[in-house]
Design an enzyme around this catalytic site. Structure first.
Site, PDB file in Angstrom:
ATOM      1  N   TRP A 156       0.846  -1.197   0.000  1.00  0.00           N
ATOM      2  CA  TRP A 156       0.000   0.000   0.000  1.00  0.00           C
ATOM      3  C   TRP A 156       0.886   1.253   0.000  1.00  0.00           C
ATOM      4  O   TRP A 156       1.380   1.651   1.047  1.00  0.00           O
ATOM      5  CB  TRP A 156      -0.900   0.023   1.250  1.00  0.00           C
ATOM      6  CG  TRP A 156      -1.875  -1.089   1.280  1.00  0.00           C
ATOM      7  CD1 TRP A 156      -3.071  -1.138   0.632  1.00  0.00           C
ATOM      8  CD2 TRP A 156      -1.768  -2.328   2.003  1.00  0.00           C
ATOM      9  NE1 TRP A 156      -3.706  -2.331   0.895  1.00  0.00           N
ATOM     10  CE2 TRP A 156      -2.934  -3.068   1.732  1.00  0.00           C
ATOM     11  CE3 TRP A 156      -0.795  -2.885   2.849  1.00  0.00           C
ATOM     12  CZ2 TRP A 156      -3.152  -4.332   2.284  1.00  0.00           C
ATOM     13  CZ3 TRP A 156      -1.016  -4.133   3.384  1.00  0.00           C
ATOM     14  CH2 TRP A 156      -2.185  -4.849   3.094  1.00  0.00           C
ATOM     15  N   HIS A 190      -6.626   2.153   3.266  1.00  0.00           N
ATOM     16  CA  HIS A 190      -7.759   1.221   3.336  1.00  0.00           C
ATOM     17  C   HIS A 190      -8.608   1.586   4.558  1.00  0.00           C
ATOM     18  O   HIS A 190      -8.210   2.445   5.361  1.00  0.00           O
ATOM     19  CB  HIS A 190      -7.294  -0.246   3.395  1.00  0.00           C
ATOM     20  CG  HIS A 190      -6.202  -0.543   4.386  1.00  0.00           C
ATOM     21  ND1 HIS A 190      -5.678  -1.780   4.565  1.00  0.00           N
ATOM     22  CD2 HIS A 190      -5.536   0.253   5.281  1.00  0.00           C
ATOM     23  CE1 HIS A 190      -4.745  -1.762   5.493  1.00  0.00           C
ATOM     24  NE2 HIS A 190      -4.642  -0.537   5.939  1.00  0.00           N
ATOM     25  N   ARG A 216      -4.591   5.911  -2.616  1.00  0.00           N
ATOM     26  CA  ARG A 216      -3.343   5.180  -2.852  1.00  0.00           C
ATOM     27  C   ARG A 216      -2.492   5.902  -3.881  1.00  0.00           C
ATOM     28  O   ARG A 216      -3.026   6.457  -4.839  1.00  0.00           O
ATOM     29  CB  ARG A 216      -3.607   3.754  -3.324  1.00  0.00           C
ATOM     30  CG  ARG A 216      -4.115   2.919  -2.185  1.00  0.00           C
ATOM     31  CD  ARG A 216      -4.204   1.461  -2.497  1.00  0.00           C
ATOM     32  NE  ARG A 216      -5.019   0.847  -1.458  1.00  0.00           N
ATOM     33  CZ  ARG A 216      -5.372  -0.415  -1.418  1.00  0.00           C
ATOM     34  NH1 ARG A 216      -4.970  -1.219  -2.369  1.00  0.00           N
ATOM     35  NH2 ARG A 216      -6.105  -0.880  -0.437  1.00  0.00           N
ATOM     36  N   GLN A 230     -13.912   2.108  -0.004  1.00  0.00           N
ATOM     37  CA  GLN A 230     -13.996   0.711   0.450  1.00  0.00           C
ATOM     38  C   GLN A 230     -15.115   0.566   1.470  1.00  0.00           C
ATOM     39  O   GLN A 230     -15.564   1.559   2.051  1.00  0.00           O
ATOM     40  CB  GLN A 230     -12.685   0.287   1.131  1.00  0.00           C
ATOM     41  CG  GLN A 230     -11.532   0.101   0.159  1.00  0.00           C
ATOM     42  CD  GLN A 230     -10.308  -0.512   0.821  1.00  0.00           C
ATOM     43  OE1 GLN A 230     -10.149  -0.449   2.039  1.00  0.00           O
ATOM     44  NE2 GLN A 230      -9.441  -1.097   0.014  1.00  0.00           N
ATOM     45  N   VAL A 273      -4.733 -10.590   8.860  1.00  0.00           N
ATOM     46  CA  VAL A 273      -5.644 -11.738   9.002  1.00  0.00           C
ATOM     47  C   VAL A 273      -4.850 -13.038   8.891  1.00  0.00           C
ATOM     48  O   VAL A 273      -3.796 -13.088   8.261  1.00  0.00           O
ATOM     49  CB  VAL A 273      -6.762 -11.731   7.931  1.00  0.00           C
ATOM     50  CG1 VAL A 273      -7.826 -10.699   8.238  1.00  0.00           C
ATOM     51  CG2 VAL A 273      -6.208 -11.528   6.531  1.00  0.00           C
ATOM     52  N   ALA A 327     -12.828 -10.462   9.225  1.00  0.00           N
ATOM     53  CA  ALA A 327     -12.834  -9.104   8.668  1.00  0.00           C
ATOM     54  C   ALA A 327     -12.827  -9.216   7.157  1.00  0.00           C
ATOM     55  O   ALA A 327     -12.370 -10.223   6.600  1.00  0.00           O
ATOM     56  CB  ALA A 327     -11.607  -8.339   9.145  1.00  0.00           C
TER      57      ALA A 327
HETATM   58  C1  FA5 Z   1      -7.289  -4.130   1.369  1.00  0.00           C
HETATM   59  O1  FA5 Z   1      -7.299  -2.912   1.249  1.00  0.00           O
HETATM   60  C2  FA5 Z   1      -7.564  -4.788   2.692  1.00  0.00           C
HETATM   61  N1  FA5 Z   1      -7.655  -3.792   3.706  1.00  0.00           N
HETATM   62  C3  FA5 Z   1      -8.866  -5.600   2.588  1.00  0.00           C
HETATM   63  C4  FA5 Z   1      -9.078  -6.529   3.737  1.00  0.00           C
HETATM   64  C5  FA5 Z   1      -9.840  -6.122   4.818  1.00  0.00           C
HETATM   65  C6  FA5 Z   1      -8.465  -7.798   3.739  1.00  0.00           C
HETATM   66  C7  FA5 Z   1     -10.009  -6.954   5.909  1.00  0.00           C
HETATM   67  C8  FA5 Z   1      -8.650  -8.622   4.833  1.00  0.00           C
HETATM   68  C9  FA5 Z   1      -9.429  -8.221   5.891  1.00  0.00           C
HETATM   69  P1  FA5 Z   1      -6.869  -4.608  -1.168  1.00  0.00           P
HETATM   70  O2  FA5 Z   1      -5.639  -3.797  -1.281  1.00  0.00           O
HETATM   71  O3  FA5 Z   1      -6.905  -5.872  -1.932  1.00  0.00           O
HETATM   72  O4  FA5 Z   1      -7.160  -4.986   0.347  1.00  0.00           O
HETATM   73  O5  FA5 Z   1      -8.123  -3.707  -1.544  1.00  0.00           O
HETATM   74  C10 FA5 Z   1      -9.449  -4.164  -1.371  1.00  0.00           C
HETATM   75  C11 FA5 Z   1     -10.298  -3.791  -2.578  1.00  0.00           C
HETATM   76  O6  FA5 Z   1     -10.169  -2.426  -2.860  1.00  0.00           O
HETATM   77  C12 FA5 Z   1      -9.862  -4.493  -3.864  1.00  0.00           C
HETATM   78  O7  FA5 Z   1     -10.490  -5.737  -3.969  1.00  0.00           O
HETATM   79  C13 FA5 Z   1     -10.340  -3.539  -4.939  1.00  0.00           C
HETATM   80  O8  FA5 Z   1     -11.712  -3.786  -5.240  1.00  0.00           O
HETATM   81  C14 FA5 Z   1     -10.266  -2.204  -4.260  1.00  0.00           C
HETATM   82  N2  FA5 Z   1      -9.081  -1.472  -4.726  1.00  0.00           N
HETATM   83  C15 FA5 Z   1      -7.773  -1.639  -4.368  1.00  0.00           C
HETATM   84  N3  FA5 Z   1      -6.990  -0.757  -4.985  1.00  0.00           N
HETATM   85  C16 FA5 Z   1      -7.795   0.005  -5.762  1.00  0.00           C
HETATM   86  C17 FA5 Z   1      -7.585   1.126  -6.640  1.00  0.00           C
HETATM   87  N4  FA5 Z   1      -6.387   1.659  -6.844  1.00  0.00           N
HETATM   88  N5  FA5 Z   1      -8.654   1.658  -7.268  1.00  0.00           N
HETATM   89  C18 FA5 Z   1      -9.896   1.158  -7.044  1.00  0.00           C
HETATM   90  N6  FA5 Z   1     -10.163   0.133  -6.234  1.00  0.00           N
HETATM   91  C19 FA5 Z   1      -9.131  -0.438  -5.588  1.00  0.00           C
END
Ligand code: FA5
Length: 359
Positions: A156, A190, A216, A230, A273, A327
């Site tokens: 991240w 996030h 991000r 999110q 997790v 979560a």
């Molecule tokens: C997370 O951010 C973790 N906090 C999620 C999580 C929560 C995991 C609790 C376990 C327990 P990730 O980086 O994969 O995970 O982002 C989650 C979702 O955010 C992705 O599936 C996607 O749909 C969305 N996402 C991530 N980056 C972007 C982006 N740059 N633009 C739009 N959507 C995004």
């Protein structure tokens, strides 16, 4: 002499008021005021002439009569010009012309999907909680088992905020016993930091969702933005388990897409997790047969999830031996794109009315 002056003043007053009158009703009251049979100001002067000397009568009489005529004709002139103006106004209004359409606004698709998600989770007995967008280094990373200089931070990349609060760099980065990771502020990457914030303030059992904006530092493309949303979920209790998670999440997606759906859990890695999961749902367009939306796989990747890591419970001041929980975190734009078949995430923020008006 006095009567001379009275008549002069009366004349000025009457002509000025008549000129300023805005409608026929005010003209009528001016007529009563100056020429009224009982109390008219000029009438009173005329009536008092009988008490004057012959010489005065000869002088004032003609003046008063002339003023009477002057007021009468000023009144009728003004009335005519008011009537003419009102006719012109009426002629200018074309009653046959079609009215101008009032533009009606509507909710942005992201707002309506977020509202719908809130309602579904509320009906599943989840509370809705929010947290700060400018977050501390500690809650965004350290408390989620992502220590300083650990490679997991690379997952991240974020925007750091410069704080001008008068503290020196050393003071800002000073580690408190509890925080272990300094207090630098960043734009949260996030919604997961709200897990620890909430657990610090509440006792289990509970189940919450946390919708919110996240940021991000990354290149944008059709499915990635630097600013997106999110929805976090967290359920903690003595025996909240993955079977509960599967039920809740399937129920949620079925209500959101209004159809029966299978879900698939795949092993994945998130530092906060253990075990970590990636959740897929059966493609809502083709039902799993393969299409352009699911890239012929039959599945759509929709969220990260897992069982809360013991270190996260410890950061929140809980004893991980007493509790467990799950979560999850989903991307709101991704869900809205699937729901409305939107091909490019950048359309949400384009401000293009042709896009917005379709919802
Ligand atoms: C997370 O951010 C973790 N906090 C999620 C999580 C929560 C995991 C609790 C376990 C327990 P990730 O980086 O994969 O995970 O982002 C989650 C979702 O955010 C992705 O599936 C996607 O749909 C969305 N996402 C991530 N980056 C972007 C982006 N740059 N633009 C739009 N959507 C995004």
């Amino acid at each position: 002499m006095t009567k001379d002056i009275d008549i002069k003043r009366l004349r000025e007053d009457a002509l000025k008021s008549i000129k300023a009158a805005a409608d026929a009703a005010s003209l009528e009251s001016l007529r009563v005021k100056f020429l009224g049979r009982k109390e008219g100001e000029l009438t009173k002067i005329l009536r008092s002439l009988k008490d004057f000397s012959i010489a005065e009568k000869k002088k004032i009489g003609p003046l008063a009569n002339a003023l009477r005529q002057e007021i009468e004709s000023a009144l009728s002139e003004k009335l005519k010009s008011l009537q003419a103006a009102s006719h012109k106004l009426q002629a200018d209004i074309d009653l046959t012309r079609p009215g101008r359409k009032v533009q009606r606004g509507s909710l942005h698709p992201l707002t309506s999907v977020e509202k719908e998600i809130r309602e579904i989770f509320k009906s599943l007995n989840f509370s809705v909680v929010e947290g700060p967008e400018a977050e501390s280094d500690y809650y965004n990373f350290d408390a989620l088992n992502i220590p300083k200089d650990h490679p997991a931070r690379d997952m991240w990349d974020t925007f750091w905020l410069r704080q001008n609060d008068g503290r020196t760099k050393e003071q800002k980065n000073k580690r408190t016993k509890r925080q272990g990771g300094g207090e630098r502020l960043l734009l949260r990457t996030h919604t997961s930091p709200v897990q620890v914030r909430y657990m610090e303030q509440h006792k289990p059992p509970f189940q919450i969702i946390v919708p919110g904006r996240v940021f991000r530092y990354e290149a944008t493309d059709a499915s990635h933005e630097t600013n997106f949303h999110q929805v976090e979920g967290l359920m903690v209790g003595k025996d909240a388990n993955l079977a509960n998670f599967k039920f809740v999440i399937r129920e949620f997606f079925q209500r959101l897409f209004k159809r029966k759906l299978s879900i698939r859990l795949r092993p994945s890695y998130f530092p906060f997790v253990e075990p970590g999961l990636e959740v897929d749902i059966q493609c809502v367009k083709c039902g799993g047969n393969g299409c352009n939306i699911c890239k012929n796989s039959g599945w759509l990747e929709v969220m990260g999830a897992g069982m809360v890591h013991p270190r996260v419970f410890e950061a929140a001041g809980y004893n991980p031996r007493d509790l467990q929980g799950f979560a999850f975190g989903l991307g709101l734009e991704r869900i809205a794109m699937i729901k409305y078949n939107i091909p490019d995430i950048r359309l949400f923020y384009s401000g293009d009315l042709r896009f917005i008006k379709q919802f």
